[in-house]
Design a protein around this motif. Structure first.
Motif, PDB file in Angstrom:
ATOM      1  N   ARG A 222       0.979  -1.172  -0.254  1.00 18.15           N
ATOM      2  CA  ARG A 222       0.047  -0.078   0.234  1.00 18.15           C
ATOM      3  C   ARG A 222       0.957   1.196   0.179  1.00 18.15           C
ATOM      4  O   ARG A 222       2.245   0.971   1.117  1.00 18.15           O
ATOM      5  N   ARG A 223       0.607   1.959  -0.727  1.00 23.57           N
ATOM      6  CA  ARG A 223       1.465   3.248  -0.584  1.00 23.57           C
ATOM      7  C   ARG A 223       0.678   4.330   0.535  1.00 23.57           C
ATOM      8  O   ARG A 223      -0.468   4.445   1.241  1.00 23.57           O
ATOM      9  N   VAL A 224       1.491   4.661   1.077  1.00 15.38           N
ATOM     10  CA  VAL A 224       1.741   5.390   2.396  1.00 15.38           C
ATOM     11  C   VAL A 224       2.598   6.879   2.594  1.00 15.38           C
ATOM     12  O   VAL A 224       3.658   6.092   1.487  1.00 15.38           O
ATOM     13  N   PHE A 225       1.854   6.961   4.163  1.00 19.24           N
ATOM     14  CA  PHE A 225       3.251   8.553   4.310  1.00 19.24           C
ATOM     15  C   PHE A 225       3.455   8.504   5.225  1.00 19.24           C
ATOM     16  O   PHE A 225       2.674   8.385   6.527  1.00 19.24           O
ATOM     17  N   ASN A 226       4.526   8.983   6.258  1.00 20.00           N
ATOM     18  CA  ASN A 226       5.013   9.269   7.412  1.00 20.00           C
ATOM     19  C   ASN A 226       4.392  10.310   8.306  1.00 20.00           C
ATOM     20  O   ASN A 226       5.044  11.447   7.624  1.00 20.00           O
ATOM     21  N   ARG A 227       3.538   9.927   9.561  1.00 16.36           N
ATOM     22  CA  ARG A 227       3.301  11.974   9.790  1.00 16.36           C
ATOM     23  C   ARG A 227       3.863  11.192  11.346  1.00 16.36           C
ATOM     24  O   ARG A 227       2.786  10.449  11.705  1.00 16.36           O
ATOM     25  N   ARG A 228       4.684  12.153  12.112  1.00 18.28           N
ATOM     26  CA  ARG A 228       4.563  11.899  13.249  1.00 18.28           C
ATOM     27  C   ARG A 228       4.863  10.825  13.274  1.00 18.28           C
ATOM     28  O   ARG A 228       4.577  10.046  14.667  1.00 18.28           O
ATOM     29  N   GLY A 229       5.684   9.785  12.998  1.00 14.36           N
ATOM     30  CA  GLY A 229       5.589   8.322  13.327  1.00 14.36           C
ATOM     31  C   GLY A 229       4.541   7.260  12.934  1.00 14.36           C
ATOM     32  O   GLY A 229       4.234   6.321  13.366  1.00 14.36           O
ATOM     33  N   GLU A 244       5.926  15.660   2.553  1.00 16.04           N
ATOM     34  CA  GLU A 244       5.335  13.925   3.484  1.00 16.04           C
ATOM     35  C   GLU A 244       5.239  13.728   2.009  1.00 16.04           C
ATOM     36  O   GLU A 244       4.156  13.824   0.907  1.00 16.04           O
ATOM     37  N   VAL A 245       6.006  12.372   1.784  1.00 13.34           N
ATOM     38  CA  VAL A 245       6.154  11.776   0.271  1.00 13.34           C
ATOM     39  C   VAL A 245       5.794  10.214   1.157  1.00 13.34           C
ATOM     40  O   VAL A 245       5.695   9.951   1.282  1.00 13.34           O
ATOM     41  N   THR A 246       5.156   9.302  -0.926  1.00 14.84           N
ATOM     42  CA  THR A 246       4.394   8.364  -0.628  1.00 14.84           C
ATOM     43  C   THR A 246       5.727   7.626  -1.087  1.00 14.84           C
ATOM     44  O   THR A 246       6.251   7.887  -1.765  1.00 14.84           O
ATOM     45  N   GLU A 247       5.109   6.063   0.059  1.00 13.17           N
ATOM     46  CA  GLU A 247       6.040   5.473  -0.522  1.00 13.17           C
ATOM     47  C   GLU A 247       5.014   3.850  -0.390  1.00 13.17           C
ATOM     48  O   GLU A 247       4.041   3.998   0.358  1.00 13.17           O
ATOM     49  N   GLU A 248       5.774   3.617  -1.372  1.00 14.26           N
ATOM     50  CA  GLU A 248       4.811   1.925  -1.009  1.00 14.26           C
ATOM     51  C   GLU A 248       5.806   1.144   0.239  1.00 14.26           C
ATOM     52  O   GLU A 248       6.831   0.794  -0.282  1.00 14.26           O
ATOM     53  N   LYS A 249       5.442   0.507   1.015  1.00 13.22           N
ATOM     54  CA  LYS A 249       5.305  -0.472   2.182  1.00 13.22           C
ATOM     55  C   LYS A 249       4.378  -1.640   2.514  1.00 13.22           C
ATOM     56  O   LYS A 249       2.889  -1.884   1.350  1.00 13.22           O
ATOM     57  N   ILE A 250       4.831  -2.602   2.563  1.00 16.96           N
ATOM     58  CA  ILE A 250       4.167  -4.027   2.947  1.00 16.96           C
ATOM     59  C   ILE A 250       3.236  -3.643   4.603  1.00 16.96           C
ATOM     60  O   ILE A 250       3.901  -2.947   5.838  1.00 16.96           O
ATOM     61  N   VAL A 251       2.191  -3.463   4.938  1.00 16.69           N
ATOM     62  CA  VAL A 251       1.397  -2.852   6.046  1.00 16.69           C
ATOM     63  C   VAL A 251      -0.012  -3.913   6.141  1.00 16.69           C
ATOM     64  O   VAL A 251       0.096  -4.962   5.590  1.00 16.69           O
ATOM     65  N   ARG A 252      -0.272  -3.802   7.166  1.00 15.13           N
ATOM     66  CA  ARG A 252      -1.785  -4.276   7.634  1.00 15.13           C
ATOM     67  C   ARG A 252      -2.515  -3.322   9.253  1.00 15.13           C
ATOM     68  O   ARG A 252      -1.312  -2.517   9.745  1.00 15.13           O
ATOM     69  N   ALA A 264      -1.369   2.633   9.766  1.00 16.89           N
ATOM     70  CA  ALA A 264      -1.243   1.515   9.609  1.00 16.89           C
ATOM     71  C   ALA A 264       0.574   0.502   9.965  1.00 16.89           C
ATOM     72  O   ALA A 264       0.716   1.415  10.657  1.00 16.89           O
ATOM     73  N   VAL A 265       0.680  -0.133  10.038  1.00 17.69           N
ATOM     74  CA  VAL A 265       1.373  -0.816  10.300  1.00 17.69           C
ATOM     75  C   VAL A 265       2.342  -1.743   9.466  1.00 17.69           C
ATOM     76  O   VAL A 265       2.307  -2.908   8.662  1.00 17.69           O
ATOM     77  N   LEU A 266       3.886  -1.526   9.983  1.00 16.02           N
ATOM     78  CA  LEU A 266       4.849  -2.075   9.102  1.00 16.02           C
ATOM     79  C   LEU A 266       4.409  -3.906   9.817  1.00 16.02           C
ATOM     80  O   LEU A 266       4.996  -3.812  10.661  1.00 16.02           O
ATOM     81  N   SER A 267       4.446  -4.543   8.384  1.00 19.61           N
ATOM     82  CA  SER A 267       4.048  -5.474   8.903  1.00 19.61           C
ATOM     83  C   SER A 267       3.600  -7.106   7.685  1.00 19.61           C
ATOM     84  O   SER A 267       3.960  -6.406   6.619  1.00 19.61           O
ATOM     85  N   HIS A 268       4.172  -8.122   7.988  1.00 14.04           N
ATOM     86  CA  HIS A 268       4.517  -8.990   6.573  1.00 14.04           C
ATOM     87  C   HIS A 268       3.699 -10.103   7.234  1.00 14.04           C
ATOM     88  O   HIS A 268       3.676 -11.059   6.894  1.00 14.04           O
ATOM     89  N   ARG A 287      -4.154   0.929  19.411  1.00 13.68           N
ATOM     90  CA  ARG A 287      -5.368   2.674  19.556  1.00 13.68           C
ATOM     91  C   ARG A 287      -3.899   3.272  19.169  1.00 13.68           C
ATOM     92  O   ARG A 287      -3.776   4.745  18.974  1.00 13.68           O
ATOM     93  N   GLY A 288      -1.953   2.455  19.061  1.00 18.84           N
ATOM     94  CA  GLY A 288      -1.183   3.266  19.347  1.00 18.84           C
ATOM     95  C   GLY A 288      -1.220   4.625  17.757  1.00 18.84           C
ATOM     96  O   GLY A 288      -0.003   5.235  17.968  1.00 18.84           O
ATOM     97  N   ASN A 289      -1.488   3.459  16.464  1.00 17.97           N
ATOM     98  CA  ASN A 289      -1.781   3.992  15.198  1.00 17.97           C
ATOM     99  C   ASN A 289      -3.133   4.997  14.863  1.00 17.97           C
ATOM    100  O   ASN A 289      -3.082   5.374  13.768  1.00 17.97           O
ATOM    101  N   ARG A 290      -4.070   4.999  16.075  1.00 13.20           N
ATOM    102  CA  ARG A 290      -4.498   6.375  15.920  1.00 13.20           C
ATOM    103  C   ARG A 290      -4.528   7.413  15.494  1.00 13.20           C
ATOM    104  O   ARG A 290      -4.467   7.802  16.850  1.00 13.20           O
ATOM    105  N   HIS A 291      -4.806   7.995  14.812  1.00  8.89           N
ATOM    106  CA  HIS A 291      -4.047   9.963  14.864  1.00  8.89           C
ATOM    107  C   HIS A 291      -4.435  10.460  15.476  1.00  8.89           C
ATOM    108  O   HIS A 291      -4.178  11.702  16.470  1.00  8.89           O
ATOM    109  N   ASP A 292      -6.519  10.428  15.583  1.00 10.57           N
ATOM    110  CA  ASP A 292      -7.057  11.410  16.534  1.00 10.57           C
ATOM    111  C   ASP A 292      -6.944  11.179  18.081  1.00 10.57           C
ATOM    112  O   ASP A 292      -7.748  12.358  18.780  1.00 10.57           O
TER     113      ASP A 292
END
Length: 309
Positions: A222-229, A244-252, A264-268, A287-292
């Motif tokens: 998926r194409r994602v970008f990193n915002r403050r981790g 903020e630049v998009t990258e293709e990463k393997i995530v879930r 998302a989290v980087l994951s295989h 919920r550590g990856n819930r930006h809100d």
């Protein structure tokens, strides 16, 4: 000896899942007995999917005796909506949709703007409006106490006043599994059958029951970008900052919500067994990856007091 140890652990795990399953089913049956117009809040996430599965078990051979209610931000992951529609068709349940976009168009809520904009907070007004329109007296939710410190304060039966607000300091005792659903006209309850479940319990139960879940929970490109981790989905709904630049990463995704604030989290991890192993080793909550949730230290509790899930 090692084989016997594994057998004991498996028996204990199965016994634990059976116990919390029976508790959740008991709570759901209490809702059906005490309330006239309950609904099951459905987000398309793993917890609400487990709730639907439990409801089927609780009331079979009959159908689920209450509709599903989805508060649609309009900024959803496509996989979630596809799964929602398929599940509704498969289970023969009725679906009620409250639309944030419709509320924006009517002037009930105001759209946020800019890179940090999200419709997640707007769901509260839409939820309360939708409950009122359908005269709902109880909304079943998939909240768990291990998710976030504000949710850890919640009882199974959570009373809401005529404004849909929650008072964490004025909750009713629930001794010996006795739930008090008495209320005045215009008030309602939120009920959380999964209160005593953990993220690990949910995943182990999904694996044990072979419950279908959206593909977004498994690893994928998926194409994602990193915002403050936090890895956010590259979406038309999100305005990126210039750097903020998009990258293709393997995530879930460990949790699914509005696409503008769910990281998302980087994951295989591509199987349930791999997801369970990953969750067991995780040092960050789901919920550590819930930006809100990062808008303030008390972001979740403030929203809950105003009528959030």
């Amino acid at each position: 000896m090692e084989e016997k140890k594994h057998q004991r652990i498996e028996i204990q795990r199965n016994s634990h899942l059976k116990m919390i399953e029976e508790e959740a089913i008991f709570v759901m049956r209490e809702v059906a007995a005490q309330f006239e117009r309950p609904v099951l809040l459905f987000s398309g996430g793993k917890d609400s999917i487990v709730m639907v599965h439990l409801a089927q078990k609780a009331f079979r051979p009959g159908n689920i005796p209450f509709p599903l209610m989805h508060i649609d931000t309009g900024h959803n992951f496509e996989e979630t909506i596809t799964f929602r529609d398929e599940l509704v068709k498969r289970t023969g349940t009725r679906l009620i949709v409250g639309s944030v976009q419709v509320s924006i168009d009517k002037g009930r809520v105001r759209e946020e703007v800019g890179p940090e904009a999200s419709r997640n907070a707007l769901q509260t007004v839409v939820l309360l409006d939708t409950l009122k329109v359908h005269n709902v007296d109880c909304a079943l939710g998939g909240g768990r106490r291990d998710e976030e410190k504000a949710r850890a304060k919640e009882r199974f039966f959570s009373h809401r006043d005529i404004f849909g607000q929650w008072d964490p300091k004025n909750q009713r005792p629930e001794l010996w599994g006795i739930f008090n659903g008495r209320k005045n006209q215009g008030e309602h309850f939120r009920v959380f059958p999964l209160s005593n479940w953990t993220e690990m319990d949910v995943w182990q139960y999904i694996a044990a029951e072979q419950i279908p879940i959206p593909s977004i929970y498994y690893s994928h490109r998926r194409r994602v970008f990193n915002r403050r981790g936090t890895w956010l989905n590259d979406s038309e709904f999100i305005t990126r900052y210039p750097d903020e630049v998009t990258e293709e990463k393997i995530v879930r995704f460990r949790t699914i919500g509005d696409a503008t604030c769910t990281g998302a989290v980087l994951s295989h991890a591509s199987t349930l067994e791999e997801i369970i192993a990953e969750v067991a080793a995780a040092r960050v909550t789901e919920r550590g990856n819930r930006h809100d949730d990062k808008r303030s230290e008390a972001a979740m509790e403030d929203r809950k007091k105003l009528g959030y899930f």
